[in-house]
Design a protein around this motif. Structure first.
Motif, PDB file in Angstrom:
ATOM      1  N   HIS A 194       0.818  -1.215   0.000  1.00  9.39           N
ATOM      2  CA  HIS A 194       0.000   0.000   0.000  1.00  9.39           C
ATOM      3  C   HIS A 194       0.853   1.267   0.000  1.00  9.39           C
ATOM      4  N   ALA A 195       2.055   1.161   0.527  1.00 10.89           N
ATOM      5  CA  ALA A 195       2.973   2.308   0.503  1.00 10.89           C
ATOM      6  C   ALA A 195       3.642   2.445  -0.864  1.00 10.89           C
ATOM      7  N   GLY A 196       3.363   1.520  -1.769  1.00 21.58           N
ATOM      8  CA  GLY A 196       3.924   1.591  -3.116  1.00 21.58           C
ATOM      9  C   GLY A 196       5.285   0.958  -3.258  1.00 21.58           C
ATOM     10  N   VAL A 197       5.794   0.390  -2.181  1.00 21.31           N
ATOM     11  CA  VAL A 197       7.174  -0.125  -2.193  1.00 21.31           C
ATOM     12  C   VAL A 197       7.286  -1.397  -3.034  1.00 21.31           C
ATOM     13  N   LEU A 198       6.389  -2.335  -2.850  1.00 18.46           N
ATOM     14  CA  LEU A 198       6.519  -3.622  -3.549  1.00 18.46           C
ATOM     15  C   LEU A 198       6.368  -3.448  -5.058  1.00 18.46           C
ATOM     16  N   GLY A 199       5.376  -2.679  -5.471  1.00 20.71           N
ATOM     17  CA  GLY A 199       5.116  -2.511  -6.899  1.00 20.71           C
ATOM     18  C   GLY A 199       6.257  -1.832  -7.647  1.00 20.71           C
ATOM     19  N   ARG A 200       7.084  -1.088  -6.911  1.00 17.99           N
ATOM     20  CA  ARG A 200       8.189  -0.361  -7.549  1.00 17.99           C
ATOM     21  C   ARG A 200       9.433  -1.217  -7.754  1.00 17.99           C
ATOM     22  N   GLN A 201       9.436  -2.441  -7.199  1.00 16.20           N
ATOM     23  CA  GLN A 201      10.637  -3.272  -7.295  1.00 16.20           C
ATOM     24  C   GLN A 201      10.607  -4.125  -8.567  1.00 16.20           C
ATOM     25  N   LYS A 202      11.793  -4.600  -8.962  1.00 19.61           N
ATOM     26  CA  LYS A 202      11.872  -5.533 -10.089  1.00 19.61           C
ATOM     27  C   LYS A 202      11.563  -6.956  -9.655  1.00 19.61           C
ATOM     28  N   ALA A 203      11.823  -7.247  -8.399  1.00 21.86           N
ATOM     29  CA  ALA A 203      11.478  -8.571  -7.864  1.00 21.86           C
ATOM     30  C   ALA A 203      11.418  -8.518  -6.347  1.00 21.86           C
ATOM     31  N   ILE A 204      10.579  -9.371  -5.784  1.00 17.72           N
ATOM     32  CA  ILE A 204      10.527  -9.605  -4.342  1.00 17.72           C
ATOM     33  C   ILE A 204      11.060 -11.017  -4.133  1.00 17.72           C
ATOM     34  N   VAL A 205      11.999 -11.153  -3.228  1.00 16.26           N
ATOM     35  CA  VAL A 205      12.592 -12.465  -2.960  1.00 16.26           C
ATOM     36  C   VAL A 205      12.354 -12.813  -1.490  1.00 16.26           C
ATOM     37  N   LEU A 206      11.575 -13.850  -1.272  1.00 18.68           N
ATOM     38  CA  LEU A 206      11.265 -14.245   0.101  1.00 18.68           C
ATOM     39  C   LEU A 206      12.254 -15.296   0.581  1.00 18.68           C
ATOM     40  N   GLY A 207      12.833 -15.004   1.750  1.00 16.03           N
ATOM     41  CA  GLY A 207      13.720 -15.964   2.390  1.00 16.03           C
ATOM     42  C   GLY A 207      12.930 -16.886   3.301  1.00 16.03           C
ATOM     43  N   GLN A 208      13.534 -17.232   4.426  1.00 16.67           N
ATOM     44  CA  GLN A 208      12.926 -18.198   5.333  1.00 16.67           C
ATOM     45  C   GLN A 208      12.041 -17.490   6.366  1.00 16.67           C
ATOM     46  N   PHE A 209      10.827 -17.982   6.488  1.00 17.71           N
ATOM     47  CA  PHE A 209       9.911 -17.488   7.525  1.00 17.71           C
ATOM     48  C   PHE A 209       9.723 -18.635   8.516  1.00 17.71           C
ATOM     49  N   THR A 210      10.358 -18.500   9.654  1.00 19.10           N
ATOM     50  CA  THR A 210      10.454 -19.622  10.593  1.00 19.10           C
ATOM     51  C   THR A 210       9.776 -19.286  11.920  1.00 19.10           C
ATOM     52  N   GLY A 211       9.635 -20.306  12.740  1.00 17.48           N
ATOM     53  CA  GLY A 211       9.053 -20.123  14.071  1.00 17.48           C
ATOM     54  C   GLY A 211       7.566 -19.839  14.027  1.00 17.48           C
ATOM     55  N   ILE A 212       6.923 -20.238  12.930  1.00 11.81           N
ATOM     56  CA  ILE A 212       5.485 -19.983  12.798  1.00 11.81           C
ATOM     57  C   ILE A 212       4.710 -21.051  13.550  1.00 11.81           C
ATOM     58  N   ARG A 213       3.857 -20.599  14.457  1.00 14.58           N
ATOM     59  CA  ARG A 213       2.997 -21.533  15.178  1.00 14.58           C
ATOM     60  C   ARG A 213       1.585 -21.447  14.613  1.00 14.58           C
ATOM     61  N   LYS A 214       1.205 -22.461  13.871  1.00 15.29           N
ATOM     62  CA  LYS A 214      -0.146 -22.486  13.335  1.00 15.29           C
ATOM     63  C   LYS A 214      -1.145 -22.710  14.464  1.00 15.29           C
ATOM     64  N   VAL A 215      -2.330 -22.159  14.306  1.00 13.81           N
ATOM     65  CA  VAL A 215      -3.398 -22.354  15.290  1.00 13.81           C
ATOM     66  C   VAL A 215      -4.636 -22.854  14.556  1.00 13.81           C
ATOM     67  N   PRO A 216      -5.534 -23.531  15.275  1.00 19.25           N
ATOM     68  CA  PRO A 216      -6.738 -24.076  14.608  1.00 19.25           C
ATOM     69  C   PRO A 216      -7.543 -22.993  13.883  1.00 19.25           C
ATOM     70  N   HIS A 217      -7.533 -21.771  14.451  1.00 17.88           N
ATOM     71  CA  HIS A 217      -8.258 -20.633  13.870  1.00 17.88           C
ATOM     72  C   HIS A 217      -7.822 -20.336  12.432  1.00 17.88           C
ATOM     73  N   ASP A 218      -6.608 -20.741  12.040  1.00 20.30           N
ATOM     74  CA  ASP A 218      -6.083 -20.422  10.703  1.00 20.30           C
ATOM     75  C   ASP A 218      -6.920 -21.051   9.588  1.00 20.30           C
TER      76      ASP A 218
END
Lengths: 311, 311
Positions: free
Chosen positions: B225-249
């Motif tokens: 929404h701040a316009g940052v992502l759309g202005r890039q040539k690519a978004i590269v996602l690394g590791q998203f760790t320590g995520i605790r899923k919950v039943p609500h998900d």
């Protein structure tokens, strides 16, 4: 007085249906006509229906002609759809007399509506956690809600914690300031977007839940570094609850955060506002002009107009 | 090759001293001269010394003449002092050949330095959690670190998860783009402040730890929404760790976040970058020009210049 209360779900799915039912029954027991949105119990992933469903629910709440449009609960979901909310329709509904009430994730809706239209909404209860609380609805919250329904209650007051009042000698009173704010995390998540209200010389109130003081401080610093805090006439901190201290803190807690903040910004930082993820919460008009005065530890906040935007 | 490595603490206090000592010994065993900042083990509340102490540690690291200035750990502390960091002195030290390496809270330092001076730093290991890991330092991380010390290693490559490669048919290659980013939460906490890098047509890499996917999505939406992502040539996602899923998900997780994001922005969203709060991490030059190419699931990132700013 019997009022028409429309209940809808713009954010997370209702999971605690017992609390939801208790809340509805409580409002009915108070003599009100409760209308449930057709998607109030919808579910999609963790949301109360997919984005289109929740957008339609907001539109139906705006078209309901109810006296109050009340959220079922907060959670998460509104920041996903801020670019699609029918702000003008909501502002028109508010002009016609429908009061929008909610908190937490609802801060995104309230802030975006304020930024786009100037319309006033109410920071206040949700149906499940507040009216449907297992221990019964809180008396003060219900009295404030009743004041809203009756068109009365043009202000609130509270007593700051003793430890927070000593270093506020310069503060006497503030006039003609727009009250705005809500959940710190949700409000901060709007920074740099079109939905962050551009309010100078306002009174900014903030609360949060389950955020460690270091995260609260980081968010306050972001608002400070963005110039937001310094531009206000006062910062009013509500309840910061669900904080789990850890041994690593070694004395770093909310008290340290508040003390440091007071040394870094000019506006007074008041504390103890009875608002947040707590049973005892007042209702606050987001976007309305307020006056704030302090007499020692006692703080008074008064709002004169319910609809500062043109009728 | 024997190198001079300066270790300092700009963020949280070192609590796991055994890991810290193992890390120092590991670097010494690799043949390096390890110099410890005088305040590397200082403590104040949850910080590695008060703000002045950590600012002085950064200044000493810049003045050390070391080949590498390496953080002891991340945590929290840098966003508090962004208005006082001696950016020019750090940039000069980098010009003279000192490489600044770190991650997590260090993203605030790297981003602010990039915004203020354009100087290149390295997203990479910390001494305690990486070189001092109880299971031993990771081979790939050490090989990448060795490449940095030797002035070799002008790129990296990885294989995207199979589920993430199917919907990237249009992406071939990107040239002449500034690599930037780091920890999503820390980077987002700089939005609307003077320390958020104003980088267009860049390659933005992001990782995070212990953040629920709904919070990751809210942060990505803020950047969008701040316009940052759309202005890039690519978004590269690394590791998203320590995520605790919950039943609500109910099926809402990182996969849903990535799929939705790809539908909302034009730049390709690559995944699987071996960087984050994981043992196996590559070193990445924050602020350097890179090329990125993909061949099916295989992604290659190449950087040509270690010091794109004038010598």
């Amino acid at each position: 007085m019997k009022k028409h209360i429309y209940i809808y779900s713009p954010s997370s799915a209702v999971r605690d249906k017992a609390a939801f039912k208790r809340g509805v029954k409580r409002l009915q027991a108070l003599g009100h006509e409760v209308e449930l949105d057709e998607a109030v119990l919808a579910t999609h992933q963790r949301f109360a229906g997919d984005d289109a469903t929740r957008l339609a629910a907001i539109a139906r709440a705006a078209a309901s002609g109810a006296d109050v449009a009340l959220i079922s609960r907060g959670g998460y979901g509104l920041t996903r759809i801020l670019d699609q909310i029918p702000y003008k329709a909501v502002a028109k509904a508010i002009d016609r007399g429908t009061e929008f009430v909610g908190l937490s994730d609802f801060t995104a809706f309230q802030s975006a509506l304020l930024a786009k239209t100037g319309a006033v909404t109410w920071a206040g209860p949700a149906i499940g956690e507040d009216f449907g609380a297992e221990a019964g609805a809180d008396d003060i919250m219900e009295a404030c809600f009743d004041d809203l329904l009756g068109g009365q209650g043009e202000g609130t007051g509270w007593r700051m914690p003793a430890r927070d009042s000593a270093d506020l000698p310069a503060f006497r009173s503030i006039h003609d300031a727009v009250l705005w704010g809500g959940n710190l995390c949700v409000l901060t998540s709007l920074l740099a977007t079109p939905w962050f209200p551009a309010i100078d010389k306002g009174v900014l109130f903030l609360e949060d839940v389950n955020e460690h003081p270091y995260r609260v401080e980081r968010m306050l610093d972001q608002l400070r570094h963005a110039g937001v805090l310094g531009r206000q006439k006062a910062i009013v901190l509500g309840q910061f609850t669900g904080i789990r201290k850890v041994p690593h803190d070694r004395g770093f807690g909310m008290q340290a955060v508040v003390t440091r903040l007071r040394g870094l910004i000019k506006p007074p930082v008041l504390t103890g506002l009875p608002f947040g993820h707590v049973p005892t919460k007042v209702l606050l008009p987001v976007g309305a002009k307020v006056e704030v005065a302090a007499d020692g530890r006692n703080v008074f906040m008064v709002w004169g107009h319910r609809h500062p935007h043109p009728h």
